[in-house]
Design a protein around this motif. Structure first.
Motif, PDB file in Angstrom:
ATOM      1  N   HIS A   1      -1.791   3.283 -10.319  1.00 51.15           N
ATOM      2  CA  HIS A   1      -1.279   2.439  -9.231  1.00 51.15           C
ATOM      3  C   HIS A   1       0.160   1.996  -9.480  1.00 51.15           C
ATOM      4  O   HIS A   1       0.928   1.798  -8.542  1.00 51.15           O
ATOM      5  CB  HIS A   1      -2.190   1.230  -9.043  1.00 51.15           C
ATOM      6  CG  HIS A   1      -3.603   1.589  -8.701  1.00 51.15           C
ATOM      7  ND1 HIS A   1      -3.948   2.224  -7.524  1.00 51.15           N
ATOM      8  CD2 HIS A   1      -4.761   1.428  -9.383  1.00 51.15           C
ATOM      9  CE1 HIS A   1      -5.255   2.429  -7.489  1.00 51.15           C
ATOM     10  NE2 HIS A   1      -5.769   1.966  -8.613  1.00 51.15           N
TER      11      HIS A   1
ATOM     12  N   ASP B   1      -4.310   7.736  -9.182  1.00 51.26           N
ATOM     13  CA  ASP B   1      -5.071   6.930 -10.138  1.00 51.26           C
ATOM     14  C   ASP B   1      -4.170   5.894 -10.802  1.00 51.26           C
ATOM     15  O   ASP B   1      -4.621   4.797 -11.133  1.00 51.26           O
ATOM     16  CB  ASP B   1      -5.703   7.827 -11.209  1.00 51.26           C
ATOM     17  CG  ASP B   1      -6.767   8.751 -10.628  1.00 51.26           C
ATOM     18  OD1 ASP B   1      -7.381   8.371  -9.608  1.00 51.26           O
ATOM     19  OD2 ASP B   1      -6.983   9.843 -11.185  1.00 51.26           O
TER      20      ASP B   1
ATOM     21  N   ALA C   1       2.408   4.760  -8.399  1.00 45.82           N
ATOM     22  CA  ALA C   1       2.457   4.802  -6.931  1.00 45.82           C
ATOM     23  C   ALA C   1       3.372   3.719  -6.389  1.00 45.82           C
ATOM     24  O   ALA C   1       4.098   3.924  -5.410  1.00 45.82           O
ATOM     25  CB  ALA C   1       1.051   4.647  -6.363  1.00 45.82           C
TER      26      ALA C   1
ATOM     27  N   GLU D   1      -8.568  10.905  -0.391  1.00 49.63           N
ATOM     28  CA  GLU D   1      -9.148   9.791   0.358  1.00 49.63           C
ATOM     29  C   GLU D   1      -9.777  10.260   1.661  1.00 49.63           C
ATOM     30  O   GLU D   1     -10.877   9.846   2.005  1.00 49.63           O
ATOM     31  CB  GLU D   1      -8.077   8.742   0.660  1.00 49.63           C
ATOM     32  CG  GLU D   1      -7.809   7.792  -0.470  1.00 49.63           C
ATOM     33  CD  GLU D   1      -7.038   6.573  -0.011  1.00 49.63           C
ATOM     34  OE1 GLU D   1      -6.216   6.693   0.924  1.00 49.63           O
ATOM     35  OE2 GLU D   1      -7.269   5.495  -0.574  1.00 49.63           O
TER      36      GLU D   1
ATOM     37  N   ARG E   1      -4.839   9.294  -2.957  1.00 45.21           N
ATOM     38  CA  ARG E   1      -4.553   8.054  -3.691  1.00 45.21           C
ATOM     39  C   ARG E   1      -4.361   8.376  -5.168  1.00 45.21           C
ATOM     40  O   ARG E   1      -5.195   9.064  -5.771  1.00 45.21           O
ATOM     41  CB  ARG E   1      -5.680   7.036  -3.520  1.00 45.21           C
ATOM     42  CG  ARG E   1      -5.435   5.715  -4.263  1.00 45.21           C
ATOM     43  CD  ARG E   1      -6.552   4.721  -4.021  1.00 45.21           C
ATOM     44  NE  ARG E   1      -6.607   4.321  -2.631  1.00 45.21           N
ATOM     45  CZ  ARG E   1      -5.861   3.342  -2.098  1.00 45.21           C
ATOM     46  NH1 ARG E   1      -4.994   2.686  -2.860  1.00 45.21           N
ATOM     47  NH2 ARG E   1      -5.972   3.028  -0.835  1.00 45.21           N
TER      48      ARG E   1
ATOM     49  N   GLY F   1      -5.113  12.095  -9.098  1.00 48.20           N
ATOM     50  CA  GLY F   1      -5.547  11.260  -7.989  1.00 48.20           C
ATOM     51  C   GLY F   1      -6.809  11.800  -7.360  1.00 48.20           C
ATOM     52  O   GLY F   1      -7.480  12.684  -7.927  1.00 48.20           O
TER      53      GLY F   1
ATOM     54  N   GLU G   1       0.852  -1.190   0.000  1.00 44.44           N
ATOM     55  CA  GLU G   1       0.000   0.000   0.000  1.00 44.44           C
ATOM     56  C   GLU G   1       0.890   1.243   0.000  1.00 44.44           C
ATOM     57  O   GLU G   1       1.831   1.345   0.778  1.00 44.44           O
ATOM     58  CB  GLU G   1      -0.912   0.016   1.226  1.00 44.44           C
ATOM     59  CG  GLU G   1      -1.845   1.212   1.276  1.00 44.44           C
ATOM     60  CD  GLU G   1      -2.697   1.236   2.535  1.00 44.44           C
ATOM     61  OE1 GLU G   1      -3.722   1.921   2.534  1.00 44.44           O
ATOM     62  OE2 GLU G   1      -2.315   0.558   3.514  1.00 44.44           O
ATOM     63  N   THR G   2       0.577   2.168  -0.919  1.00 44.57           N
ATOM     64  CA  THR G   2       1.300   3.426  -0.996  1.00 44.57           C
ATOM     65  C   THR G   2       0.450   4.530  -0.390  1.00 44.57           C
ATOM     66  O   THR G   2      -0.698   4.731  -0.809  1.00 44.57           O
ATOM     67  CB  THR G   2       1.646   3.784  -2.448  1.00 44.57           C
ATOM     68  OG1 THR G   2       2.457   2.740  -3.009  1.00 44.57           O
ATOM     69  CG2 THR G   2       2.415   5.089  -2.515  1.00 44.57           C
ATOM     70  N   ILE G   3       1.000   5.221   0.595  1.00 46.90           N
ATOM     71  CA  ILE G   3       0.283   6.299   1.270  1.00 46.90           C
ATOM     72  C   ILE G   3       0.876   7.624   0.810  1.00 46.90           C
ATOM     73  O   ILE G   3       2.085   7.824   0.869  1.00 46.90           O
ATOM     74  CB  ILE G   3       0.397   6.162   2.799  1.00 46.90           C
ATOM     75  CG1 ILE G   3      -0.162   4.809   3.258  1.00 46.90           C
ATOM     76  CG2 ILE G   3      -0.331   7.306   3.504  1.00 46.90           C
ATOM     77  CD1 ILE G   3       0.089   4.507   4.721  1.00 46.90           C
TER      78      ILE G   3
ATOM     79  N   ARG H   1      -4.920  12.679   3.042  1.00 45.77           N
ATOM     80  CA  ARG H   1      -4.453  11.435   2.422  1.00 45.77           C
ATOM     81  C   ARG H   1      -4.988  11.359   1.001  1.00 45.77           C
ATOM     82  O   ARG H   1      -6.186  11.540   0.768  1.00 45.77           O
ATOM     83  CB  ARG H   1      -4.911  10.229   3.242  1.00 45.77           C
ATOM     84  CG  ARG H   1      -4.450   8.897   2.677  1.00 45.77           C
ATOM     85  CD  ARG H   1      -4.559   7.790   3.682  1.00 45.77           C
ATOM     86  NE  ARG H   1      -4.248   6.504   3.087  1.00 45.77           N
ATOM     87  CZ  ARG H   1      -4.033   5.394   3.780  1.00 45.77           C
ATOM     88  NH1 ARG H   1      -4.120   5.421   5.102  1.00 45.77           N
ATOM     89  NH2 ARG H   1      -3.742   4.270   3.180  1.00 45.77           N
TER      90      ARG H   1
END
Length: 311
Positions: free
Chosen positions: A267, A265, A270, A230, A263, A227, A192-194, A261
């Motif tokens: 992936h 688009d 990221a 979140e 996210r 992005g 998971e990339t934060i 935070r």
């Protein structure tokens, strides 16, 4: 950007005066000041909360790898900063004593189960006591529980990756002795990339989950990524009360930025961004839409300047 717009207006004004489209009177001489005021009040100041921007960083969860059992390290099959899958072996601990414990308990369990069957047969023939059978059953259950614990310890002699990721700053070597209280390596979780973006509190009033975001990063100059918001984190350290036995100690209160935070688009982008990658981001709210284009231009300027500005 405001300098570019103001200079563009002055250039057009000079052109129109030269072509005699407008007279050079007091109003037109003062008009650049009026335009500057209009740009500030009507566009650039509201842009702060209509399209807020701020620094952004790539954050990854780091896991301190602490073995569950103690012993001598016999193998370290991983290399630093090499991608790993969840369940891959990070290192192995000498299993000799743990295997011996499992074998010992298994032998005791087999004997206890044999004695249980013998006492049960005697009871069925009315030559034995039920108490003896119950006692043997208790011994068997205790040994089975001990065996489960011993097998768990034996299994933990192989320390495995808790998720997809990689080991960084690897110093563990074969022959080292590890304990069940000390971290021996750092594992970076890449599953998971934060993305954490800082927004000044004064500009965060209209920021909501789901709003579009554009980002640019130092390691990838010239590129713009899209992005979505979140969440806006609802707690900061300055608003946290620590338990203790003392009365509240007043401290200087500062308006630290809120953390948003985000996210991406893309992936794949990221995933390949290293932890700690820094950049800039802009959130486009449902307010002051006229300022969105200005913010997009400014962000693209920042992306291009990333080729030259290392900081």
């Amino acid at each position: 950007m405001i300098v570019v717009l103001l200079n563009s207006y002055i250039a057009l004004l000079a052109l129109f005066v030269w072509l005699r489209f407008i007279p050079l009177n007091t109003f037109w001489k003062l008009s650049p000041i009026l335009v500057l005021f209009a740009l500030l009040v009507g566009l650039f100041i509201p842009m702060g909360w209509g399209a807020p921007s701020g620094p952004v960083a790539v954050i990854r969860n780091a896991v301190q790898v602490i073995p569950s059992v103690s012993g001598e390290v016999t193998d370290v099959p991983v290399a630093a900063n090499t991608p790993l899958k969840e369940g891959d072996v990070l290192f192995r601990i000498d299993p000799t004593t743990y295997k011996a414990e499992v074998d010992t308990i298994e032998a005791q369990l087999r004997f206890a189960e044999l004695r249980l069957s013998q006492f049960a047969e005697l009871r069925n023939r009315d030559t034995g006591r039920s108490f003896d059978v119950q006692q043997r059953e208790s011994e068997v259950e205790q040994l089975r529980a001990r065996l489960d614990g011993a097998k768990w310890n034996l299994d933990r002699t192989s320390v495995r990756a808790p998720a997809d990721g990689y080991v960084t700053n690897l110093a563990l070597r074969k022959g080292a002795r590890v304990t069940a209280q000390t971290p021996v390596m750092a594992f970076i979780d890449t599953s998971e990339t934060i993305l954490g973006m800082e927004v000044p509190q004064i500009y965060a009033r209209y920021v909501e989950a789901g709003q579009p975001v554009e980002l640019t990063f130092k390691p990838l100059p010239g590129e713009i990524f899209t992005g979505r918001v979140e969440a806006v984190l609802q707690a900061l350290a300055t608003g946290q009360i620590q338990p203790g036995g003392l009365a509240a100690a007043p401290s200087e209160i500062q308006a630290t930025p809120f953390v948003v935070r985000v996210r991406l688009d893309d992936h794949e982008a990221a995933r390949r961004l290293p932890a700690g990658s820094a950049g800039a981001a802009a959130i486009f709210t449902d307010h002051i839409r006229a300022a969105h284009v200005i913010r997009q231009v400014l962000l693209r300027q920042t992306a291009i300047l990333n080729y030259l500005n290392p900081f």
